[in-house]
Design a protein around this motif. Structure first.
Motif, PDB file in Angstrom:
ATOM      1  N   THR A   3       5.593  62.409  47.587  1.00  0.00           N
ATOM      2  CA  THR A   3       4.282  62.889  48.251  1.00  0.00           C
ATOM      3  C   THR A   3       3.209  62.600  47.349  1.00  0.00           C
ATOM      4  O   THR A   3       1.969  62.212  47.474  1.00  0.00           O
ATOM      5  N   GLY A   4       3.214  63.346  46.045  1.00  0.00           N
ATOM      6  CA  GLY A   4       2.205  63.207  45.445  1.00  0.00           C
ATOM      7  C   GLY A   4       1.879  62.017  44.669  1.00  0.00           C
ATOM      8  O   GLY A   4       0.585  61.775  44.440  1.00  0.00           O
ATOM      9  N   LEU A   5       2.798  61.244  44.483  1.00  0.00           N
ATOM     10  CA  LEU A   5       2.409  59.752  43.938  1.00  0.00           C
ATOM     11  C   LEU A   5       1.878  58.948  44.969  1.00  0.00           C
ATOM     12  O   LEU A   5       1.263  57.776  44.398  1.00  0.00           O
ATOM     13  N   GLN A   6       1.522  59.551  46.019  1.00  0.00           N
ATOM     14  CA  GLN A   6       0.766  58.769  46.968  1.00  0.00           C
ATOM     15  C   GLN A   6      -0.623  58.737  46.939  1.00  0.00           C
ATOM     16  O   GLN A   6      -1.648  58.174  47.402  1.00  0.00           O
ATOM     17  N   HIS A   7      -1.192  59.976  46.196  1.00  0.00           N
ATOM     18  CA  HIS A   7      -2.453  60.667  46.098  1.00  0.00           C
ATOM     19  C   HIS A   7      -2.700  60.460  44.598  1.00  0.00           C
ATOM     20  O   HIS A   7      -4.182  60.672  44.390  1.00  0.00           O
ATOM     21  N   ALA A   8      -2.065  60.380  43.638  1.00  0.00           N
ATOM     22  CA  ALA A   8      -2.168  60.435  42.008  1.00  0.00           C
ATOM     23  C   ALA A   8      -1.506  59.630  41.277  1.00  0.00           C
ATOM     24  O   ALA A   8      -0.369  59.336  41.725  1.00  0.00           O
ATOM     25  N   PRO A   9      -2.022  59.132  40.206  1.00  0.00           N
ATOM     26  CA  PRO A   9      -1.175  57.945  39.243  1.00  0.00           C
ATOM     27  C   PRO A   9       0.032  59.042  38.610  1.00  0.00           C
ATOM     28  O   PRO A   9      -0.243  60.309  38.625  1.00  0.00           O
ATOM     29  N   PRO A  10       0.962  58.541  38.220  1.00  0.00           N
ATOM     30  CA  PRO A  10       2.286  59.304  37.811  1.00  0.00           C
ATOM     31  C   PRO A  10       2.042  60.302  36.487  1.00  0.00           C
ATOM     32  O   PRO A  10       2.587  61.413  36.662  1.00  0.00           O
ATOM     33  N   LEU A  11       1.173  59.672  35.723  1.00  0.00           N
ATOM     34  CA  LEU A  11       1.389  60.490  34.507  1.00  0.00           C
ATOM     35  C   LEU A  11       0.338  61.872  34.777  1.00  0.00           C
ATOM     36  O   LEU A  11       0.545  62.783  34.367  1.00  0.00           O
ATOM     37  N   PHE A  12      -0.748  61.382  35.181  1.00  0.00           N
ATOM     38  CA  PHE A  12      -1.701  62.397  35.658  1.00  0.00           C
ATOM     39  C   PHE A  12      -1.174  63.406  36.529  1.00  0.00           C
ATOM     40  O   PHE A  12      -1.242  64.702  36.158  1.00  0.00           O
TER      41      PHE A  12
END
Length: 307
Positions: free
Chosen positions: A32-41
């Protein structure tokens, strides 16, 4: 220092199971989070938040600072392995390999833990019982993982081969971090160590993200913030328990590592409940039975030391 003869109200195996179940529930939140933000961030935010959440549980601010002054480099070393290397390599790998291949490689973590402990720790050597358990458990991981995408194996080469090596690197970073924590037992409060290594590792991930992924504005989507908060609490709880087992109770890296076979099992079961169209199959059930057999064989009878 650790008193190996000390008894606890909650047995170590129960805490290890809770920690592994928590880790197994992270998949939906990460996706879910990776749909809205880049992975390392996203990873940097997740672990910085987890470290901040643990500060009130680590004692007074003065105690927190005293613990850090006593071993100033320990959180940095653990953070490099357990947060920065582990999660940067993990996310980069998943961009190159199918989920089934990544699950197989990552599911071998108990095997890597046992091998690394055997080589690097004098008091954590493998015996016949552990070797048999690892072999059975790995067979279960293969059955569980290769059927996740319909059981159709893909050709592995080029970028996927790079992805496999990255996932291996993530697993080894995880194990090396656990060994650092085990070696440091008795030198720092486990809650302070967990919190401070999260904050340092999370800030380093955010710095790497700024260089690699560029500037990023926090998304307003409530689902993103819900996933971030959940993963922050999850990481704080699971790693606190695991570090407690290693640094306070002195549990061996290889022994509690056997319980990490539960992570893909619980992850598969959760996906059946949450993800539409993801249904169980006989190969998956067979893999689960093998993993359960590996754990039972290693720990039963409980009053007998592993050979």
């Amino acid at each position: 220092m650790v008193n190996p003869g000390l008894s606890y109200k909650v047995p170590s195996w129960a805490l290890a199971v809770v920690s592994c179940l928590l880790w197994s529930s992270a998949f939906a939140g990460v996706k879910t989070g990776l749909q809205h933000a880049p992975p390392l961030f996203f990873a940097g935010l997740r672990f910085t938040l987890a470290g901040i959440l643990l500060i009130p549980l680590a004692g007074s601010p003065l105690k927190y600072l005293r613990e850090l002054r006593g071993s100033p480099f320990l959180p940095f070393k653990v953070g490099i392995f357990q947060t920065v290397l582990l999660y940067s390599l993990f996310f980069l790998s998943l961009n190159l390999v199918p989920g089934s291949v990544g699950a197989v490689v990552n599911g071998m973590l108990p095997l890597w833990a046992a091998l690394a402990a055997h080589v690097l720790l004098k008091d954590d050597k493998m015996g016949r019982r552990m070797l048999v358990s690892l072999g059975i458990g790995f067979g279960g991981i293969v059955l569980l993982s290769v059927t996740r995408n319909g059981g159709v194996p893909g050709e592995i080469g080029g970028p996927e081969l790079v992805g496999i090596f990255l996932m291996l690197g993530a697993s080894f970073a995880n194990v090396l971090g656990q060994i650092v924590v085990y070696h440091s037992r008795g030198t720092m409060n486990s809650m302070v160590l967990t919190s401070s290594q999260f904050i340092l590792g999370g800030l380093m991930l955010l710095g790497i993200s700024r260089i690699v992924e560029g500037a990023f504005v926090l998304p307003p989507a409530p689902v993103f913030w819900g996933a971030l908060i959940y993963l922050g609490f999850l990481s704080a709880a699971a790693f606190s328990i695991w570090f407690h087992l290693l640094s306070v109770r002195g549990e061996k890296v290889s022994v509690i590592g056997i319980w990490q076979f539960l992570i893909p099992v619980a992850g598969a079961a959760l996906s059946w409940l949450i993800i539409p169209g993801d249904d169980p199959s006989w190969p998956v059930f067979s893999g689960m039975i093998l993993i359960a057999s590996a754990i039972i064989y290693f720990f039963y009878p409980s009053n007998r030391s592993p050979e």
